[in-house]
Motif scaffolding. Sequence first.
Motif, mmCIF file in Angstrom:
data_model
loop_
_atom_site.group_PDB
_atom_site.id
_atom_site.type_symbol
_atom_site.label_atom_id
_atom_site.label_comp_id
_atom_site.label_asym_id
_atom_site.label_seq_id
_atom_site.Cartn_x
_atom_site.Cartn_y
_atom_site.Cartn_z
ATOM 1 N N MET A 1 0.840 -1.179 0.000
ATOM 2 C CA MET A 1 0.000 0.000 0.000
ATOM 3 C C MET A 1 0.884 1.240 0.000
ATOM 4 O O MET A 1 1.859 1.317 0.735
ATOM 5 C CB MET A 1 -0.887 0.016 1.248
ATOM 6 C CG MET A 1 -1.531 1.369 1.484
ATOM 7 S SD MET A 1 -2.452 1.504 3.010
ATOM 8 C CE MET A 1 -3.988 0.879 2.444
ATOM 9 N N LYS A 2 0.512 2.206 -0.833
ATOM 10 C CA LYS A 2 1.206 3.479 -0.808
ATOM 11 C C LYS A 2 0.877 4.182 0.505
ATOM 12 O O LYS A 2 -0.022 3.788 1.227
ATOM 13 C CB LYS A 2 0.766 4.339 -1.981
ATOM 14 C CG LYS A 2 1.244 3.823 -3.308
ATOM 15 C CD LYS A 2 0.877 4.779 -4.396
ATOM 16 C CE LYS A 2 1.385 4.248 -5.713
ATOM 17 N NZ LYS A 2 1.056 5.131 -6.814
ATOM 18 N N HIS A 3 1.546 5.246 0.748
ATOM 19 C CA HIS A 3 1.350 5.961 2.001
ATOM 20 C C HIS A 3 -0.003 6.658 2.034
ATOM 21 O O HIS A 3 -0.458 7.179 1.031
ATOM 22 C CB HIS A 3 2.454 6.992 2.184
ATOM 23 C CG HIS A 3 3.803 6.368 2.303
ATOM 24 N ND1 HIS A 3 4.898 7.036 2.738
ATOM 25 C CD2 HIS A 3 4.244 5.116 2.054
ATOM 26 C CE1 HIS A 3 5.944 6.245 2.747
ATOM 27 N NE2 HIS A 3 5.572 5.072 2.324
ATOM 28 N N ALA A 4 -0.605 6.662 3.190
ATOM 29 C CA ALA A 4 -1.822 7.413 3.444
ATOM 30 C C ALA A 4 -1.415 8.728 4.100
ATOM 31 O O ALA A 4 -0.251 8.929 4.438
ATOM 32 C CB ALA A 4 -2.745 6.611 4.344
ATOM 33 N N THR A 5 -2.383 9.626 4.288
ATOM 34 C CA THR A 5 -2.102 10.938 4.860
ATOM 35 C C THR A 5 -3.101 11.230 5.977
ATOM 36 O O THR A 5 -4.308 11.033 5.789
ATOM 37 C CB THR A 5 -2.235 12.024 3.773
ATOM 38 O OG1 THR A 5 -1.388 11.688 2.681
ATOM 39 C CG2 THR A 5 -1.840 13.378 4.299
ATOM 40 N N VAL A 6 -2.614 11.712 7.111
ATOM 41 C CA VAL A 6 -3.501 12.067 8.218
ATOM 42 C C VAL A 6 -4.375 13.239 7.789
ATOM 43 O O VAL A 6 -3.874 14.284 7.366
ATOM 44 C CB VAL A 6 -2.695 12.428 9.487
ATOM 45 C CG1 VAL A 6 -3.619 12.971 10.577
ATOM 46 C CG2 VAL A 6 -1.920 11.218 9.991
ATOM 47 N N CYS A 7 -5.693 13.052 7.883
ATOM 48 C CA CYS A 7 -6.658 14.095 7.533
ATOM 49 C C CYS A 7 -7.022 14.912 8.774
ATOM 50 O O CYS A 7 -7.052 16.126 8.742
ATOM 51 C CB CYS A 7 -7.898 13.441 6.935
ATOM 52 S SG CYS A 7 -9.257 14.575 6.679
ATOM 53 N N THR A 8 -7.323 14.214 9.852
ATOM 54 C CA THR A 8 -7.636 14.852 11.125
ATOM 55 C C THR A 8 -7.360 13.846 12.234
ATOM 56 O O THR A 8 -7.313 12.643 11.987
ATOM 57 C CB THR A 8 -9.097 15.357 11.181
ATOM 58 O OG1 THR A 8 -9.298 16.137 12.366
ATOM 59 C CG2 THR A 8 -10.087 14.203 11.139
ATOM 60 N N PHE A 9 -7.170 14.330 13.441
ATOM 61 C CA PHE A 9 -6.839 13.425 14.546
ATOM 62 C C PHE A 9 -7.214 14.064 15.875
ATOM 63 O O PHE A 9 -7.458 15.267 15.959
ATOM 64 C CB PHE A 9 -5.348 13.072 14.534
ATOM 65 C CG PHE A 9 -4.435 14.220 14.870
ATOM 66 C CD1 PHE A 9 -3.990 14.415 16.167
ATOM 67 C CD2 PHE A 9 -4.035 15.116 13.886
ATOM 68 C CE1 PHE A 9 -3.155 15.472 16.478
ATOM 69 C CE2 PHE A 9 -3.202 16.174 14.182
ATOM 70 C CZ PHE A 9 -2.760 16.352 15.485
ATOM 71 N N THR A 10 -7.243 13.243 16.893
ATOM 72 C CA THR A 10 -7.434 13.718 18.256
ATOM 73 C C THR A 10 -6.503 12.943 19.176
ATOM 74 O O THR A 10 -6.211 11.779 18.923
ATOM 75 C CB THR A 10 -8.903 13.571 18.713
ATOM 76 O OG1 THR A 10 -9.071 14.212 19.981
ATOM 77 C CG2 THR A 10 -9.316 12.126 18.829
#
Length: 71
Positions: A1-10
Motif C-alpha cells: 500500500m502506498k502511504h496514506a495521509t492524516v486528515c484529522t486526529f485527536t
Amino acid sequence: MKHATVCTFTVVYRSFVPEFRGREPYVLAWVDLPDGTRAFGQVIDCAPGSVRVGMPVRMTLVDDLPQWRPA
C-alpha cells in the motif's frame, strides 16, 4: 500500500473504554488513502505531540485491526 495521509486526529488523554485505560495519551486519526477513501485507526510508534495533519503514514495490522505508523 502506498502511504496514506492524516486528515484529522485527536489525542485521547482520558479514556472511558476499559481496554484503553492506562494507555493514555494515544492518537486516533482519520487518514486519506491513495484511492480517495478515508479510514480510521490509532496512530502508533509516534509521540502524540508529533502527529500532524498531512503527515504521511502507512498501515499496519495489530490484533487484526488497522493502525497507522509514520511513513
